[in-house]
Design a protein around this motif. Structure first.
Motif, PDB file in Angstrom:
ATOM      1  N   PRO A 157     -13.437  63.116  -0.647  1.00  0.00           N
ATOM      2  CA  PRO A 157     -14.203  62.589   0.471  1.00  0.00           C
ATOM      3  C   PRO A 157     -13.516  61.382   1.079  1.00  0.00           C
ATOM      4  CG  PRO A 157     -15.235  61.997  -1.634  1.00  0.00           C
ATOM      5  CD  PRO A 157     -14.131  62.948  -1.945  1.00  0.00           C
ATOM      6  N   THR A 158     -13.333  61.433   2.402  1.00  0.00           N
ATOM      7  CA  THR A 158     -12.730  60.286   3.090  1.00  0.00           C
ATOM      8  C   THR A 158     -13.878  59.355   3.479  1.00  0.00           C
ATOM      9  OG1 THR A 158     -12.856  61.563   5.132  1.00  0.00           O
ATOM     10  CG2 THR A 158     -10.772  61.585   3.965  1.00  0.00           C
ATOM     11  N   ILE A 159     -14.260  58.541   2.536  1.00  0.00           N
ATOM     12  CA  ILE A 159     -15.479  57.750   2.699  1.00  0.00           C
ATOM     13  C   ILE A 159     -15.348  56.696   3.790  1.00  0.00           C
ATOM     14  CG2 ILE A 159     -16.217  58.067   0.324  1.00  0.00           C
ATOM     15  CD1 ILE A 159     -15.004  55.346  -0.312  1.00  0.00           C
ATOM     16  N   LEU A 160     -14.139  56.442   4.238  1.00  0.00           N
ATOM     17  CA  LEU A 160     -13.954  55.428   5.260  1.00  0.00           C
ATOM     18  C   LEU A 160     -13.554  56.034   6.598  1.00  0.00           C
ATOM     19  CD1 LEU A 160     -12.120  52.717   3.148  1.00  0.00           C
ATOM     20  CD2 LEU A 160     -14.501  52.783   3.809  1.00  0.00           C
ATOM     21  N   SER A 161     -13.788  57.350   6.795  1.00  0.00           N
ATOM     22  CA  SER A 161     -13.431  57.969   8.062  1.00  0.00           C
ATOM     23  C   SER A 161     -14.306  57.407   9.173  1.00  0.00           C
ATOM     24  CB  SER A 161     -13.571  59.485   7.972  1.00  0.00           C
ATOM     25  OG  SER A 161     -14.890  59.826   7.616  1.00  0.00           O
ATOM     26  N   HIS A 162     -13.847  57.503  10.404  1.00  0.00           N
ATOM     27  CA  HIS A 162     -14.560  56.937  11.544  1.00  0.00           C
ATOM     28  C   HIS A 162     -15.809  57.748  11.885  1.00  0.00           C
ATOM     29  CE1 HIS A 162     -11.579  53.939  12.587  1.00  0.00           C
ATOM     30  NE2 HIS A 162     -10.634  54.830  12.414  1.00  0.00           N
TER      31      HIS A 162
ATOM     32  N   VAL B 222      -3.292  59.508  -1.847  1.00  0.00           N
ATOM     33  CA  VAL B 222      -3.304  58.779  -0.577  1.00  0.00           C
ATOM     34  C   VAL B 222      -4.698  58.287  -0.241  1.00  0.00           C
ATOM     35  CG1 VAL B 222      -2.911  58.997   1.899  1.00  0.00           C
ATOM     36  CG2 VAL B 222      -1.271  59.979   0.302  1.00  0.00           C
ATOM     37  N   THR B 223      -5.689  59.136  -0.427  1.00  0.00           N
ATOM     38  CA  THR B 223      -7.061  58.745  -0.099  1.00  0.00           C
ATOM     39  C   THR B 223      -7.517  57.564  -0.948  1.00  0.00           C
ATOM     40  OG1 THR B 223      -7.624  60.995   0.561  1.00  0.00           O
ATOM     41  CG2 THR B 223      -9.450  59.529   0.049  1.00  0.00           C
ATOM     42  N   ARG B 224      -7.249  57.620  -2.243  1.00  0.00           N
ATOM     43  CA  ARG B 224      -7.709  56.542  -3.123  1.00  0.00           C
ATOM     44  C   ARG B 224      -6.955  55.241  -2.848  1.00  0.00           C
ATOM     45  NH1 ARG B 224     -11.344  58.394  -6.642  1.00  0.00           N
ATOM     46  NH2 ARG B 224     -11.292  60.582  -7.276  1.00  0.00           N
ATOM     47  N   VAL B 225      -5.659  55.335  -2.580  1.00  0.00           N
ATOM     48  CA  VAL B 225      -4.885  54.122  -2.308  1.00  0.00           C
ATOM     49  C   VAL B 225      -5.334  53.481  -1.001  1.00  0.00           C
ATOM     50  CG1 VAL B 225      -2.594  53.274  -1.676  1.00  0.00           C
ATOM     51  CG2 VAL B 225      -2.859  54.749  -3.667  1.00  0.00           C
ATOM     52  N   LEU B 226      -5.417  54.285   0.068  1.00  0.00           N
ATOM     53  CA  LEU B 226      -5.788  53.720   1.368  1.00  0.00           C
ATOM     54  C   LEU B 226      -7.226  53.203   1.372  1.00  0.00           C
ATOM     55  CD1 LEU B 226      -4.143  56.191   3.916  1.00  0.00           C
ATOM     56  CD2 LEU B 226      -3.290  54.003   3.090  1.00  0.00           C
ATOM     57  N   SER B 227      -8.126  53.939   0.747  1.00  0.00           N
ATOM     58  CA  SER B 227      -9.521  53.486   0.747  1.00  0.00           C
ATOM     59  C   SER B 227      -9.684  52.217  -0.076  1.00  0.00           C
ATOM     60  CB  SER B 227     -10.449  54.585   0.215  1.00  0.00           C
ATOM     61  OG  SER B 227     -10.144  54.879  -1.139  1.00  0.00           O
ATOM     62  N   ARG B 228      -8.882  52.069  -1.127  1.00  0.00           N
ATOM     63  CA  ARG B 228      -8.965  50.849  -1.934  1.00  0.00           C
ATOM     64  C   ARG B 228      -8.417  49.652  -1.154  1.00  0.00           C
ATOM     65  NH1 ARG B 228     -12.290  49.379  -5.610  1.00  0.00           N
ATOM     66  NH2 ARG B 228     -12.278  51.596  -6.164  1.00  0.00           N
ATOM     67  N   ILE B 229      -7.325  49.863  -0.419  1.00  0.00           N
ATOM     68  CA  ILE B 229      -6.752  48.773   0.381  1.00  0.00           C
ATOM     69  C   ILE B 229      -7.698  48.389   1.506  1.00  0.00           C
ATOM     70  CG2 ILE B 229      -4.887  48.178   1.991  1.00  0.00           C
ATOM     71  CD1 ILE B 229      -3.031  49.892   0.327  1.00  0.00           C
ATOM     72  N   ASN B 230      -8.282  49.398   2.135  1.00  0.00           N
ATOM     73  CA  ASN B 230      -9.116  49.155   3.318  1.00  0.00           C
ATOM     74  C   ASN B 230     -10.600  49.337   3.026  1.00  0.00           C
ATOM     75  OD1 ASN B 230      -6.953  48.703   5.096  1.00  0.00           O
ATOM     76  ND2 ASN B 230      -6.557  50.890   5.151  1.00  0.00           N
ATOM     77  N   ARG B 231     -11.025  48.832   1.898  1.00  0.00           N
ATOM     78  CA  ARG B 231     -12.419  49.063   1.491  1.00  0.00           C
ATOM     79  C   ARG B 231     -13.403  48.650   2.576  1.00  0.00           C
ATOM     80  NH1 ARG B 231     -15.418  50.350  -2.641  1.00  0.00           N
ATOM     81  NH2 ARG B 231     -13.629  50.837  -3.920  1.00  0.00           N
ATOM     82  N   ASP B 232     -13.106  47.615   3.320  1.00  0.00           N
ATOM     83  CA  ASP B 232     -14.017  47.162   4.366  1.00  0.00           C
ATOM     84  C   ASP B 232     -13.462  47.406   5.766  1.00  0.00           C
ATOM     85  OD1 ASP B 232     -15.858  46.128   2.489  1.00  0.00           O
ATOM     86  OD2 ASP B 232     -14.538  44.408   2.201  1.00  0.00           O
ATOM     87  N   ARG B 233     -12.451  48.290   5.847  1.00  0.00           N
ATOM     88  CA  ARG B 233     -11.855  48.547   7.150  1.00  0.00           C
ATOM     89  C   ARG B 233     -11.807  50.037   7.404  1.00  0.00           C
ATOM     90  NH1 ARG B 233      -6.540  44.885   6.275  1.00  0.00           N
ATOM     91  NH2 ARG B 233      -6.458  46.265   4.486  1.00  0.00           N
TER      92      ARG B 233
END
Length: 631
Positions: free
Chosen positions: A372-377, A612-623
């Motif tokens: 799940p891309t939990i930070l998708s727009h 990729v999903t876990r790395v990017l979502s962790r870096i951008n948790r609030d973005r």
């Protein structure tokens, strides 16, 4: 002055000399990685593509001659320049026999060193990225597009394409780095100095001009693609002129795929490490022979266990899941401290034979479970065209978007009251009501002026366009439009994620695994540092200042749990995000990982989408986070 695009590996144990060379080379715009011993140099040279290696003969662990010989035996073809305090004939001959391109005596004048480096780098242009069948040694190619590094000419077939110096450098940058996504800031950093750097908007203009001139020169297919929210990169190059003809399948902009990770990049990594895998299995074969003869020594058993551990962690990622299982079984058997019985010896022999047979097969294609891309727009579409909105909703996942539909203005207001989207797509005409979309646009302009709104309508009068512009809409898109055009319009107004240039430190004792993880993450604009020696973890952590650390849990001498605890105990680094990579997903193992301070875990075999999903979502948790797409 334009910056050099060359990346240098300096292998030198003398701290004072290393600091001096780092300063000198940095001043001349080289990018430098430092290894303080030969083994670290070998690990880096195996994983990272360097343009030149500057190698001291007397480095510890693995001396310069041995390192040079080992690299050449692995097919390494980039220039190697030796630094030696002893320029005796014997040392010089040994260096050349080992495969060095040249040498320079210490101490040396800075000008002499730089001149020799420039000479070697010019010679090595024969190995520049481009068509391997091209007879010219100094030409970068993409299909029938050629950039001649000697003459400075760019041609498509027989047609000369006139480019300015900046456009030439920009095209060269992409041709040299076909798999890399460059953000605007990265392009500025590569091609301009600090004092003369233009604005980000100028980059857009230069890219546009290069595309226009390439098209005018006969290249119908776009080769520089926009990865929305991240930057630009080179598209896969056509193999022949027919590939770049007026073919709608090749010229049409491609839709982003929901899968993540570049399979071709992983294939390249596998080809680099195929020989290493065979060597590891050969060591297991030695252990098998010793076991059958009844004389397996402790040292050989330990070495075999370590190699089995590495194979277990990496084979599945390259398409050999059964190979990973067999290697894991071999590792467990080799953990025994008591003598092997007949059954265990037979089982180990079968495992080694099975591994040999597995590696002889073609790899299987692994597919990832949906992550799940939990930070998708979040996009709110306000339109009464049911057919269109359903198509948008069906395709939205491929673009990393979550779409909600409002068929009328009343429903739109209700949804906006519950939560604000990241973008709104708004039609102006609703036949079943007297008010139109301009009413809602006016309300939002006063209440939520920062919400990006795209007006999507069949109305096309100047009065409507002026009204939309005055009410703060970001885009005006005229109906009819394809879903692809709509998604591109959405992508243009989305807030850009800040993952580009984020720094990742990956620690794993398996060089193949390091290369795999790096190949998966680098195309996303991430600055990846890999470390094969956990003993140097703190030194590298301090020098690289990463935004996130990826740790293999099972490493000899110092394991990932211990490194995780060390980070969490430090006042300055205690909040650093840490992801652990493990083959063990039983509750006890995961509990230990989280107790040590891990934020998340990635299961072996590592699959691109999950990583990729876990790395990017962790870096951008609030973005916000947008999956890359092709234009």
């Amino acid at each position: 002055m334009n910056k050099s695009l060359n990346k240098i590996l300096l292998v030198e144990h003398d701290r004072l000399l290393s600091a001096t060379l780092l300063k000198v080379l940095g001043t001349h715009h080289y990018t430098i990685d430092l290894a303080s011993d030969g083994q670290a140099g070998l690990d880096l040279a195996t994983i990272v593509e360097y343009d030149l290696i500057l190698l001291d003969l007397q480095v510890p662990k693995l001396d310069g001659i041995t390192l040079c010989r080992q690299l050449r035996s692995q097919g390494y073809r980039k220039p190697i320049l030796l630094l030696t305090a002893n320029d005796s004939d014997a040392d010089v001959v040994a260096g050349f026999d080992a495969g060095a391109d040249d040498y320079i005596s210490k101490p040396c004048a800075t000008e002499a060193l730089l001149a020799m480096m420039r000479t070697l780098l010019r010679r090595s242009k024969a190995l520049s990225l481009g068509s391997t069948n091209n007879p010219s040694a100094n030409i970068l190619t993409c299909g029938n597009l050629c950039l001649n590094l000697d003459s400075g000419r760019v041609t498509f077939g027989e047609q000369v394409i006139p480019l300015t110096a900046t456009e030439y450098n920009l095209l060269e940058l992409f041709l040299r780095n076909p798999d890399r996504i460059f953000s605007r800031s990265a392009i500025l950093d590569r091609l301009w100095g600090f004092d003369d750097a233009p604005t980000d908007r100028a980059i857009n203009t230069h890219i546009k001009d290069v595309r226009k001139k390439l098209k005018a020169g006969g290249l119908t297919a776009e080769i520089i693609e926009t990865v929305y929210g991240m930057g630009y990169r080179l598209k896969p190059c056509p193999q022949s002129a027919s590939s770049s003809s007026n073919n709608p399948d090749t010229d049409r902009a491609r839709k982003p795929k929901s899968g993540v990770g570049d399979k071709s990049a992983i294939d390249k990594v596998f080809e680099r490490f195929r020989g290493v895998f065979h060597q590891q299995i050969a060591l297991l074969e030695q252990a098998k022979t010793a076991l059958l003869a009844g004389n397996l020594e402790t040292e050989l058993q330990q070495k075999a266990k370590n190699e089995a551990h590495k194979l277990a962690g990496s084979l599945a990622s390259f398409g050999y899941p059964e190979g990973s299982k067999l290697a894991r079984s071999a590792e467990h058997l080799l953990m025994k401290e008591s003598p092997f019985n007949t059954v265990e010896i037979t089982r180990f022999s079968e495992i080694v034979t099975g591994l040999q047979q597995e590696l002889a097969k073609p790899p299987v294609t692994l597919t990832a479970s949906p992550v799940p891309t939990i930070l998708s727009h979040r996009v709110l579409v306000v339109d009464d065209d049911t057919a269109l909105t359903e198509r948008l909703k069906a395709e939205s996942e491929d673009w990393g978007l979550r779409i909600k539909i409002a068929p009328n203005l009343t429903t739109a207001r209700s949804r906006l009251a519950l939560s604000m989207p990241d973008v709104m797509l708004l039609d102006l005409s609703f036949p079943e009501t007297e008010e139109d979309g301009l009413t809602l646009l006016r309300e939002l302009n006063s209440r939520s002026p920062n919400l990006p709104i795209i007006v999507f309508t069949g109305r096309d009068s100047l009065a409507d366009r002026l009204a939309v512009s005055r009410l703060g809409a970001k885009q005006f898109l005229h109906k009819p439009a394809t879903t692809e055009q709509i998604f591109h319009a959405i992508a243009r107004v989305l807030p850009a994620p800040k993952t580009s240039e984020a720094k990742i430190l990956i620690v794993d004792d398996d060089s193949a695994m390091l290369a795999t993880l790096s190949a998966l993450l680098t195309p996303w604009g991430l600055d990846v540092t890999t470390l094969a020696s956990p003993q140097r973890f703190w030194e590298v952590l301090i020098s690289t200042v990463p935004d996130l650390v990826v740790l293999d849990l099972e490493m000899p001498i110092i394991n990932g749990l211990e490194l995780c605890q060390v980070v969490r105990q430090d006042v300055n680094w205690g909040d650093l995000p840490i992801l652990v990579v493990t083959a063990h997903t039983d509750p006890e193992s995961l509990q230990q990982a989280f107790a040590a301070g891990a934020d998340d875990f990635i299961t072996k075999p590592v699959l691109g989408p999950e990583l990729v999903t876990r790395v990017l979502s962790r870096i951008n948790r609030d973005r916000p986070f947008l999956k890359p797409g092709n234009t």
